[in-house]
Design an enzyme around this catalytic site. Structure first.
Site, PDB file in Angstrom:
ATOM      1  N   GLU A 141       0.958  -1.084  -0.039  1.00 44.00           N
ATOM      2  CA  GLU A 141       0.163  -0.183   0.167  1.00 44.00           C
ATOM      3  C   GLU A 141       1.021   1.236  -0.003  1.00 44.00           C
ATOM      4  OE1 GLU A 141      -3.257   0.271  -0.269  1.00 44.00           O
ATOM      5  OE2 GLU A 141      -3.712  -1.745  -0.381  1.00 44.00           O
ATOM      6  N   THR A 170      11.701   3.080   0.362  1.00 45.28           N
ATOM      7  CA  THR A 170      11.411   4.530   0.264  1.00 45.28           C
ATOM      8  C   THR A 170      12.378   5.290   1.149  1.00 45.28           C
ATOM      9  OG1 THR A 170       9.830   6.366   0.589  1.00 45.28           O
ATOM     10  CG2 THR A 170       9.476   4.567   1.842  1.00 45.28           C
ATOM     11  N   ASP A 171      12.736   6.718   0.486  1.00 39.91           N
ATOM     12  CA  ASP A 171      13.406   7.508   1.324  1.00 39.91           C
ATOM     13  C   ASP A 171      12.669   8.085   2.697  1.00 39.91           C
ATOM     14  OD1 ASP A 171      11.775   9.253  -0.008  1.00 39.91           O
ATOM     15  OD2 ASP A 171      13.153  10.459  -1.052  1.00 39.91           O
ATOM     16  N   GLU A 172      11.234   7.827   2.514  1.00 35.70           N
ATOM     17  CA  GLU A 172      10.390   8.406   3.781  1.00 35.70           C
ATOM     18  C   GLU A 172      10.901   7.543   4.965  1.00 35.70           C
ATOM     19  OE1 GLU A 172       6.198   8.862   2.966  1.00 35.70           O
ATOM     20  OE2 GLU A 172       6.585   9.316   0.810  1.00 35.70           O
ATOM     21  N   TYR A 209       1.869   5.201   6.514  1.00 37.27           N
ATOM     22  CA  TYR A 209       2.865   4.555   5.271  1.00 37.27           C
ATOM     23  C   TYR A 209       3.892   4.410   5.661  1.00 37.27           C
ATOM     24  CZ  TYR A 209       5.199   4.376   0.933  1.00 37.27           C
ATOM     25  OH  TYR A 209       6.310   4.132  -0.097  1.00 37.27           O
ATOM     26  N   LYS A 258       6.675   0.765   5.953  1.00 38.08           N
ATOM     27  CA  LYS A 258       7.743   0.600   4.998  1.00 38.08           C
ATOM     28  C   LYS A 258       8.957   0.432   6.061  1.00 38.08           C
ATOM     29  CE  LYS A 258       8.009   0.381   1.375  1.00 38.08           C
ATOM     30  NZ  LYS A 258       7.624  -0.807   0.458  1.00 38.08           N
TER      31      LYS A 258
HETATM   32  P1  NAD Z   1       1.220   1.463  -6.456  1.00 38.49           P
HETATM   33  O1  NAD Z   1       0.472   1.576  -5.393  1.00 38.49           O
HETATM   34  O2  NAD Z   1       1.235   1.819  -7.790  1.00 38.49           O
HETATM   35  O3  NAD Z   1       1.327  -0.251  -6.657  1.00 38.49           O
HETATM   36  C1  NAD Z   1       1.456  -1.284  -5.516  1.00 38.49           C
HETATM   37  C2  NAD Z   1       0.909  -2.727  -6.294  1.00 38.49           C
HETATM   38  O4  NAD Z   1       0.960  -3.651  -5.332  1.00 38.49           O
HETATM   39  C3  NAD Z   1      -0.330  -2.785  -7.056  1.00 38.49           C
HETATM   40  O5  NAD Z   1      -0.207  -3.342  -8.120  1.00 38.49           O
HETATM   41  C4  NAD Z   1      -1.206  -3.513  -5.979  1.00 38.49           C
HETATM   42  O6  NAD Z   1      -2.067  -4.250  -6.543  1.00 38.49           O
HETATM   43  C5  NAD Z   1      -0.084  -4.445  -5.287  1.00 38.49           C
HETATM   44  N1  NAD Z   1      -0.451  -5.050  -4.097  1.00 38.49           N
HETATM   45  C6  NAD Z   1      -0.870  -4.428  -3.052  1.00 38.49           C
HETATM   46  N2  NAD Z   1      -1.346  -4.920  -2.095  1.00 38.49           N
HETATM   47  C7  NAD Z   1      -0.802  -6.391  -2.296  1.00 38.49           C
HETATM   48  C8  NAD Z   1      -0.789  -7.553  -1.717  1.00 38.49           C
HETATM   49  N3  NAD Z   1      -1.153  -7.561  -0.382  1.00 38.49           N
HETATM   50  N4  NAD Z   1      -0.507  -8.532  -2.339  1.00 38.49           N
HETATM   51  C9  NAD Z   1       0.134  -8.527  -3.678  1.00 38.49           C
HETATM   52  N5  NAD Z   1       0.072  -7.397  -4.289  1.00 38.49           N
HETATM   53  C10 NAD Z   1      -0.347  -6.423  -3.572  1.00 38.49           C
HETATM   54  O7  NAD Z   1       2.883   1.509  -5.839  1.00 38.49           O
HETATM   55  P2  NAD Z   1       3.895   2.294  -6.173  1.00 38.49           P
HETATM   56  O8  NAD Z   1       3.936   3.550  -6.435  1.00 38.49           O
HETATM   57  O9  NAD Z   1       4.326   1.585  -7.658  1.00 38.49           O
HETATM   58  O10 NAD Z   1       5.061   1.590  -5.326  1.00 38.49           O
HETATM   59  C11 NAD Z   1       5.851   0.434  -5.578  1.00 38.49           C
HETATM   60  C12 NAD Z   1       6.701   0.249  -4.572  1.00 38.49           C
HETATM   61  O11 NAD Z   1       7.593   0.960  -4.521  1.00 38.49           O
HETATM   62  C13 NAD Z   1       6.336   0.046  -3.021  1.00 38.49           C
HETATM   63  O12 NAD Z   1       6.797  -0.832  -2.218  1.00 38.49           O
HETATM   64  C14 NAD Z   1       6.501   1.747  -2.536  1.00 38.49           C
HETATM   65  O13 NAD Z   1       6.635   1.618  -1.180  1.00 38.49           O
HETATM   66  C15 NAD Z   1       7.955   2.024  -3.263  1.00 38.49           C
HETATM   67  N6  NAD Z   1       8.318   3.329  -3.570  1.00 38.49           N
HETATM   68  C16 NAD Z   1       7.346   4.199  -4.036  1.00 38.49           C
HETATM   69  C17 NAD Z   1       7.661   5.358  -4.679  1.00 38.49           C
HETATM   70  C18 NAD Z   1       7.000   6.093  -5.579  1.00 38.49           C
HETATM   71  O14 NAD Z   1       7.267   7.391  -5.729  1.00 38.49           O
HETATM   72  N7  NAD Z   1       5.737   6.029  -5.646  1.00 38.49           N
HETATM   73  C19 NAD Z   1       9.157   5.712  -4.194  1.00 38.49           C
HETATM   74  C20 NAD Z   1       9.949   4.747  -3.456  1.00 38.49           C
HETATM   75  C21 NAD Z   1       9.632   3.460  -3.197  1.00 38.49           C
HETATM   76  O1  DAU Z   2       9.555   9.607  -1.501  1.00 38.47           O
HETATM   77  C1  DAU Z   2       8.912   8.371  -1.907  1.00 38.47           C
HETATM   78  C2  DAU Z   2       7.501   8.272  -1.819  1.00 38.47           C
HETATM   79  O2  DAU Z   2       7.014   9.350  -2.615  1.00 38.47           O
HETATM   80  C3  DAU Z   2       7.202   6.901  -1.821  1.00 38.47           C
HETATM   81  O3  DAU Z   2       7.209   5.910  -0.802  1.00 38.47           O
HETATM   82  C4  DAU Z   2       5.608   6.893  -1.833  1.00 38.47           C
HETATM   83  O4  DAU Z   2       5.127   5.622  -2.295  1.00 38.47           O
HETATM   84  C5  DAU Z   2       4.809   8.017  -2.923  1.00 38.47           C
HETATM   85  O5  DAU Z   2       3.476   7.871  -2.854  1.00 38.47           O
HETATM   86  C6  DAU Z   2       5.680   9.180  -2.742  1.00 38.47           C
HETATM   87  O6  DAU Z   2       5.078   9.754  -1.476  1.00 38.47           O
HETATM   88  P1  DAU Z   2       4.742  11.542  -1.459  1.00 38.47           P
HETATM   89  O7  DAU Z   2       3.756  11.402  -0.368  1.00 38.47           O
HETATM   90  O8  DAU Z   2       5.850  12.260  -1.666  1.00 38.47           O
HETATM   91  O9  DAU Z   2       3.914  11.675  -2.771  1.00 38.47           O
HETATM   92  P2  DAU Z   2       2.384  12.104  -3.164  1.00 38.47           P
HETATM   93  O10 DAU Z   2       2.554  11.997  -4.845  1.00 38.47           O
HETATM   94  O11 DAU Z   2       1.327  11.759  -2.459  1.00 38.47           O
HETATM   95  O12 DAU Z   2       2.826  13.770  -2.922  1.00 38.47           O
HETATM   96  C7  DAU Z   2       3.710  14.440  -3.463  1.00 38.47           C
HETATM   97  C8  DAU Z   2       3.653  15.906  -2.852  1.00 38.47           C
HETATM   98  O13 DAU Z   2       2.830  16.660  -3.344  1.00 38.47           O
HETATM   99  C9  DAU Z   2       3.776  15.896  -1.437  1.00 38.47           C
HETATM  100  O14 DAU Z   2       4.471  16.709  -0.627  1.00 38.47           O
HETATM  101  C10 DAU Z   2       1.968  16.055  -1.138  1.00 38.47           C
HETATM  102  C11 DAU Z   2       1.697  17.047  -2.251  1.00 38.47           C
HETATM  103  N1  DAU Z   2       0.511  16.906  -2.871  1.00 38.47           N
HETATM  104  C12 DAU Z   2      -0.106  15.738  -3.086  1.00 38.47           C
HETATM  105  C13 DAU Z   2      -1.209  15.490  -3.844  1.00 38.47           C
HETATM  106  C14 DAU Z   2      -1.765  14.115  -4.207  1.00 38.47           C
HETATM  107  C15 DAU Z   2      -0.277  18.240  -3.201  1.00 38.47           C
HETATM  108  O15 DAU Z   2       0.243  19.199  -3.060  1.00 38.47           O
HETATM  109  N2  DAU Z   2      -1.387  18.050  -3.707  1.00 38.47           N
HETATM  110  C16 DAU Z   2      -2.009  16.915  -4.297  1.00 38.47           C
HETATM  111  O16 DAU Z   2      -3.061  16.709  -4.551  1.00 38.47           O
END
Ligand code: NAD
Ligand code: DAU
Length: 339
Positions: free
Chosen positions: A88, A128-130, A155, A159
């Protein structure tokens, strides 16, 4: 650098999500001898269309839950490695309802580690860097592999918990595990709940973009293809037990990113709404990826953010049917939260 690990068959959890599917395409396009088994529950964030065009002989798709130990027992015997993306992933959802985050991110990672332990499977954990919390806007520091864990949101705390499980399973049971902690990804197939796709699809739908708080929060943007190449570098050349930070020197404030989107889409710089801030909103993320560059020779290919953003806007413009279904429900959820 460790001796190169050459997997022939990998399980990719979460391979139907944003970053996972981009990674699967990257592997299929660039690593001809590798077979991929995608394990994905297809939650609201997973989409089988994300894997369209991948030949049948290169990939199997299994719909299932990473918490299902019986299913993992069937899949692990034939895999050399698991690359674990499933999670998630959205902070705002974790604030509204943390329960699925604890279950998937913590318990799911535990079940995968146990399966890897039973079968001697190499494990790469996507994080994640978070987990490092946040930095002040005027702080010259960036996160490194030595920065203490200080997660802020439900979240990021799940992680961080999963990272600690991976470290313990390596040290205690000898699971050959690596971890990568990446900054904010952008690119095609990202869910419309996330910042950049939300603003692009708002503009395409005639809705005003929404900016949280004062808009000065900083994120460190990396194109998702560069994340894929970094994950492959760590999986195949990384040292088990080690953590690698992934980032491409892409620090930008949210208001700058939003104004770049507005300009690229022919709107004025103030054509957006200020909305309620996210509770506990992290101020700034910044990654120092010098270990990954120095030890594994990784370099990002997408260094021009304006170009990456313009390609991403074009992708959402050209793929309206991909995001339209999720848009209304996503905006209704945000509206109920005052965002
Ligand atoms: P996303 O939400 O787009 O995709 C998550 C996927 O995991 C989906 O396909 C979902 O169906 C699947 N999933 C969720 N729960 C599951 C379960 N219980 N069993 C099997 N599959 C399940 O996420 P994303 O943005 O592609 O992120 C992918 C990974 O990268 C995550 O681990 C996230 O923490 C990490 N990450 C994301 C970012 C970012 O900027 N989005 C940055 C750094 C790290
Ligand atoms: O840093 C890595 C993380 O980046 C990942 O681990 C997470 O999975 C990914 O969702 C992302 O987290 P953020 O919370 O940084 O991303 P988000 O896209 O939700 O938001 C980016 C920034 O923009 C954050 O400061 C909140 C802001 N924001 C977000 C939304 C959705 C807005 O200002 N307006 C918006 O509508």
């Amino acid at each position: 650098m460790a001796e190169e690990f050459k997997p022939k068959s990998i399980i990719v959890t979460g391979g139907a999500g944003f970053i996972g599917s981009n990674f699967v395409h990257w592997v299929v396009d660039r690593q001809p001898g590798v077979h991929v088994t995608v394990l994905d529950k297809l939650t609201y964030a997973g989409n089988l269309d994300n894997l369209a065009g991948i030949p049948d002989d290169r990939m199997d798709f299994v719909r299932g839950d990473i918490c299902d130990a019986g299913l993992l027992e069937k899949l692990f015997p034939t895999a050399d490695a698991v690359v674990h993306f499933a999670a998630e992933s959205h902070n705002d959802n974790s604030i509204a309802d943390p329960e699925p985050f604890v279950r998937t991110n913590v318990e799911g990672t535990y079940q995968l580690l146990e399966a890897a332990r039973r079968h001697g499977t190499r494990f790469h954990h996507i994080s994640t860097d978070e987990v490092y919390g946040d930095l002040a806007l005027d702080d010259p520091a960036r996160f490194t592999e030595e920065t203490p864990y200080r997660p802020s949101s439900p979240y990021s705390s799940t992680k961080a918990s999963s990272d600690l499980l991976v470290r313990a399973w390596h040290r205690t049971y000898g699971v050959a595990a690596t971890i990568s902690n990446c900054s904010n990804n952008y690119g095609p197939r990202q869910h419309v709940e996330k910042f950049i796709p939300r603003q692009i699809t708002n503009i395409l739908s005639g809705i005003r973009p929404k900016l949280y708080g004062d808009g000065k929060n900083v994120r460190d943007w990396i194109h998702t293809e560069d994340h894929s190449s970094a994950v492959w570098a760590v999986l195949t050349r990384g040292v088990p037990g080690e953590t690698y930070l992934v980032g491409a020197d892409g620090e930008r404030s949210n208001i700058d990113v939003l104004r770049a989107i507005l300009a690229a889409m022919g709107r004025g710089p103030d054509d957006f709404d200020w909305v309620r801030d996210r509770p506990g909103h992290d101020r700034r993320y910044a990654i120092d990826a010098s270990k990954l560059r120095r030890e594994l020779g990784w370099e990002p290919a997408h260094t021009d953010f304006a170009e990456g953003l313009s390609d991403t806007i074009a992708w959402y413009r050209d793929n309206v049917e991909w995001w339209q279904g999720a848009k209304e429900a996503t905006e209704a959820k945000y509206a109920a939260q005052g965002q």
